[in-house]
Every structure is written in structure tokens, then in C-alpha cells.
Motif scaffolding. Structure first.
Motif, mmCIF file in Angstrom:
data_model
loop_
_atom_site.group_PDB
_atom_site.id
_atom_site.type_symbol
_atom_site.label_atom_id
_atom_site.label_comp_id
_atom_site.label_asym_id
_atom_site.label_seq_id
_atom_site.Cartn_x
_atom_site.Cartn_y
_atom_site.Cartn_z
ATOM 1 N N ARG A 192 0.816 -1.211 0.000
ATOM 2 C CA ARG A 192 0.000 0.000 0.000
ATOM 3 C C ARG A 192 0.852 1.265 0.000
ATOM 4 O O ARG A 192 0.468 2.280 -0.584
ATOM 5 N N TYR A 193 2.004 1.213 0.665
ATOM 6 C CA TYR A 193 2.883 2.377 0.757
ATOM 7 C C TYR A 193 4.284 1.988 0.287
ATOM 8 O O TYR A 193 4.523 0.853 -0.133
ATOM 9 N N PHE A 194 5.217 2.948 0.381
ATOM 10 C CA PHE A 194 6.619 2.662 0.078
ATOM 11 C C PHE A 194 7.272 2.075 1.320
ATOM 12 O O PHE A 194 7.226 2.673 2.397
ATOM 13 N N GLU A 195 7.856 0.910 1.180
ATOM 14 C CA GLU A 195 8.567 0.265 2.289
ATOM 15 C C GLU A 195 9.826 -0.366 1.725
ATOM 16 O O GLU A 195 9.777 -1.098 0.739
ATOM 17 N N CYS A 196 10.944 -0.096 2.353
ATOM 18 C CA CYS A 196 12.225 -0.573 1.809
ATOM 19 C C CYS A 196 13.118 -1.080 2.933
ATOM 20 O O CYS A 196 13.282 -0.431 3.967
ATOM 21 N N SER A 197 13.685 -2.261 2.735
ATOM 22 C CA SER A 197 14.683 -2.805 3.661
ATOM 23 C C SER A 197 15.946 -3.101 2.858
ATOM 24 O O SER A 197 15.880 -3.616 1.744
ATOM 25 N N VAL A 198 17.094 -2.744 3.431
ATOM 26 C CA VAL A 198 18.376 -2.865 2.722
ATOM 27 C C VAL A 198 19.337 -3.701 3.559
ATOM 28 O O VAL A 198 19.529 -3.440 4.748
ATOM 29 N N GLY B 178 27.057 -0.141 6.830
ATOM 30 C CA GLY B 178 25.670 0.119 7.196
ATOM 31 C C GLY B 178 25.182 1.509 6.803
ATOM 32 O O GLY B 178 23.987 1.717 6.582
ATOM 33 N N TYR B 179 26.102 2.459 6.703
ATOM 34 C CA TYR B 179 25.718 3.830 6.345
ATOM 35 C C TYR B 179 25.177 3.940 4.925
ATOM 36 O O TYR B 179 24.563 4.951 4.559
ATOM 37 N N LEU B 180 25.382 2.893 4.105
ATOM 38 C CA LEU B 180 24.867 2.923 2.733
ATOM 39 C C LEU B 180 23.366 2.692 2.670
ATOM 40 O O LEU B 180 22.728 2.977 1.658
ATOM 41 N N SER C 243 7.022 5.390 -5.717
ATOM 42 C CA SER C 243 6.203 5.861 -4.602
ATOM 43 C C SER C 243 5.548 4.743 -3.803
ATOM 44 O O SER C 243 5.148 4.956 -2.658
ATOM 45 N N ARG C 244 5.422 3.546 -4.383
ATOM 46 C CA ARG C 244 4.765 2.453 -3.672
ATOM 47 C C ARG C 244 5.491 1.150 -3.945
ATOM 48 O O ARG C 244 6.175 0.994 -4.944
ATOM 49 N N GLY C 245 5.308 0.191 -3.029
ATOM 50 C CA GLY C 245 5.899 -1.129 -3.207
ATOM 51 C C GLY C 245 6.758 -1.510 -2.016
ATOM 52 O O GLY C 245 7.324 -0.651 -1.331
ATOM 53 N N LYS C 246 6.814 -2.802 -1.739
ATOM 54 C CA LYS C 246 7.678 -3.319 -0.674
ATOM 55 C C LYS C 246 8.955 -3.821 -1.333
ATOM 56 O O LYS C 246 8.947 -4.814 -2.065
ATOM 57 N N ILE C 247 10.052 -3.140 -1.059
ATOM 58 C CA ILE C 247 11.313 -3.392 -1.760
ATOM 59 C C ILE C 247 12.333 -4.014 -0.816
ATOM 60 O O ILE C 247 12.516 -3.542 0.307
ATOM 61 N N GLU C 248 12.965 -5.062 -1.283
ATOM 62 C CA GLU C 248 14.094 -5.668 -0.573
ATOM 63 C C GLU C 248 15.339 -5.437 -1.413
ATOM 64 O O GLU C 248 15.378 -5.803 -2.594
ATOM 65 N N ALA C 249 16.339 -4.812 -0.810
ATOM 66 C CA ALA C 249 17.558 -4.477 -1.537
ATOM 67 C C ALA C 249 18.764 -5.054 -0.819
ATOM 68 O O ALA C 249 18.752 -5.250 0.406
#
Length: 292
Positions: free
Chosen positions: A30-36, A43-45, A58-64
Motif C-alpha cells: 500500500r505504501y513505500f517500504e524498503c529494507s536494505v 551500514g551507512y549505505l 512511490s509504492r511497493g515493498k522493496i528488498e535491496a
């Protein structure tokens, strides 16, 4: 062009002695969510990559994931605690002297005392490392967005095809609706003939009853609004930017009009068409859930 929220992108480059890989994958949200994920020392990256991604979607659950290996030059420094090493050496010599053992102490023997060594990660400038990662991230994001764009095109074609099917079915409802009033009037007239027999039928009463029925089952407003929603749907699908929320709201309105037509319908054929309309709208809704 609409964008899907499902995508994958990966890029890998060796830059200035660093093997850098950036990998991205996403699903609908439903919203923008990102985990890296990053190596502990980098970790600062995480926030830098998040900002890069959020500026382009603007939207999507992203795993990077960011993976960095040093392939040229030292990645760590080894420091020796000479004072502690000297204490070990003196202790060994004292032990040999007191026990009458020949002194055969070597550097290899001393190396067994691991606590005299300290391994330090070479300090690297954060801006310098991001400068290495940034072009790899851009390449991965480019591939990632291209996949989302291609998937969006397929979804757009499917939704437009289904919208056209709904439009044709609405035309069938519009054509059939006046026929239901005529059939009702005939049935009412026939029923009155059976009840009254040879007595005269009040034609005005039949017309009044038919008019009341026609008003009760009229779906002109609903079909007009549903066709208007279909036109808006097609227009939004051909626009730019994030349109998923607009489409989701519009499909809710389409479903509401279809339900109203179904509740008013006093005709089996119209009821069947409405069931088909609602089935197509539901398939459109499922597709829209994955649009950014």
C-alpha cells in the motif's frame, strides 16, 4: 505509462579494486517500504540507497542488497601488541631456563598467541564508497524499473481489454432494460384478463402500474455512471505517474454501480449479465492491486 509494483533488478561492477553488487526485488504494498541488507562495515549505505529508491518510486515493498568485496589492495590492517608479545617471549624463556629446556622459540611459535594480534578494518571514506556504489545502484534500479514498466504494460493491456468487455455488457443491459418493462406490462395485462374474465380492463391502471415498475427497475443513471467510470479508467491508465490509488477507488465505484443494477434488475438475462460484469470488475481490481 503505468508501473507494476513487482520487479527485479541486479547489477555488478568492479570499480577501483572493489567488487560491488546491488540487487533489488519488490512486491505490491500500500505504501513505500524498503529494507536494505549491507555488510556490517557499510551500514551507512542503507539510507543512501533508500533515498535513491524513494526518489524514483512511490509504492511497493522493496528488498535491496548491497555486497562489496575488496579485490585489490588491503581491506584490513594487522597490528601487533609488542608489549604483550615481549611478555610471552620472556615467560617462555624463563620456563625453558627453569626446566633446562633448549630455547627453540621461533616467530611461528609466537604466532600461536592470537591475542597479540589485532585486525583492524581499513577505514574508508563514506562518500568515496557511495561514489563506487552509486553507478551500480543506478544500473540495478534501471533494470528494476524496466521490469516494472514491462509488467505494467502487460497489465494495462489486460485491464483495457476487460474494460471493453464490461462496456459491451453494459450495452446489453441498456438494450434489454426497456424490454423488461414491455414484458412486465404484457404479463400484467394477461393476469388481469385471467382475473377479470369478460369484464373491461382499466387500461389506465395497467399503464400506471407499468410506469411504477419501469421507474423501480430503471438503471439508466447507473449505466451512464458505469460507462463514465470506464472512460475515466481508460484515461487514467494512459496517464503518467503513480495511479494505483486512483484506479482502486474508481473500481470500487464501478462495483457499486454494478451492484445497484443487479439489485434493481427484475430480469434473469440482465441478472446474468450483471454477474459477468462483476466478475470482470473483480479481475480488474486484482490487477490494479499491483499497480504503483
Amino acid at each position: 505509462m503505468i508501473m507494476s509494483m513487482t520487479g527485479y533488478g541486479r547489477a555488478q561492477q568492479v570499480i577501483e579494486g572493489h567488487d560491488v553488487t546491488v540487487e533489488l526485488r519488490s512486491v505490491n504494498h500500500r505504501y513505500f517500504e524498503c529494507s536494505v541488507r549491507t555488510p556490517r562495515a557499510y551500514g551507512y549505505l542503507e539510507e543512501k540507497l533508500k533515498s535513491c529508491l524513494q526518489s524514483r518510486m512511490s509504492r511497493g515493498k522493496i528488498e535491496a542488497g548491497i555486497y562489496i568485496q575488496t579485490v585489490e589492495g588491503p581491506s584490513a590492517q594487522v597490528e601487533i601488541n609488542h608489549a604483550l608479545a615481549g611478555e610471552y617471549l620472556q615467560a617462555l624463556r624463563n620456563m625453558g631456563s627453569s626446566l633446562g629446556i633448549r630455547d627453540d622459540i621461533t616467530v611461528s611459535a609466537m604466532a600461536r598467541f592470537s591475542d597479540i594480534f589485532t585486525v583492524l578494518k581499513v577505514q574508508e571514506d563514506e562518500d568515496y564508497i557511495w561514489k563506487l556504489v552509486s553507478p551500480v545502484a543506478d544500473e540495478a534500479v534501471g533494470r528494476f524499473l524496466e521490469m516494472r514498466r514491462a509488467e505494467g504494460e502487460r497489465m494495462q493491456r489486460d485491464i483495457l481489454d476487460r474494460a471493453e468487455q464490461v462496456r459491451r455488457m453494459v450495452e446489453r443491459v441498456k438494450e434489454r432494460s426497456p424490454e423488461t418493462v414491455r414484458l412486465y406490462r404484457e404479463r400484467l395485462y394477461q393476469k388481469l384478463q385471467e382475473v377479470l374474465g369478460d369484464r373491461q380492463i382499466d387500461e389506465q391502471r395497467v399503464l400506471t402500474e407499468a410506469a411504477v415498475f419501469a421507474d423501480r427497475v430503471a438503471v439508466d443513471e447507473e449505466t451512464v455512471r458505469l460507462e463514465s467510470h470506464l472512460s475515466a479508467l481508460e484515461e487514467i491508465l494512459r496517464s503518467q505517474g503513480a495511479v494505483g490509488r486512483k484506479l482502486d477507488f474508481l473500481v470500487q465505484e464501478m462495483n457499486r454501480e454494478a451492484n445497484t443494477i443487479g439489485s434493481k434488475a427484475q430480469d434473469i438475462e440482465i441478472a446474468r449479465v450483471v454477474v459477468d460484469i462483476k466478475a470482470e470488475i473483480e479481475k480488474i481490481r486484482e490487477q490494479i492491486q499491483n499497480i504503483e
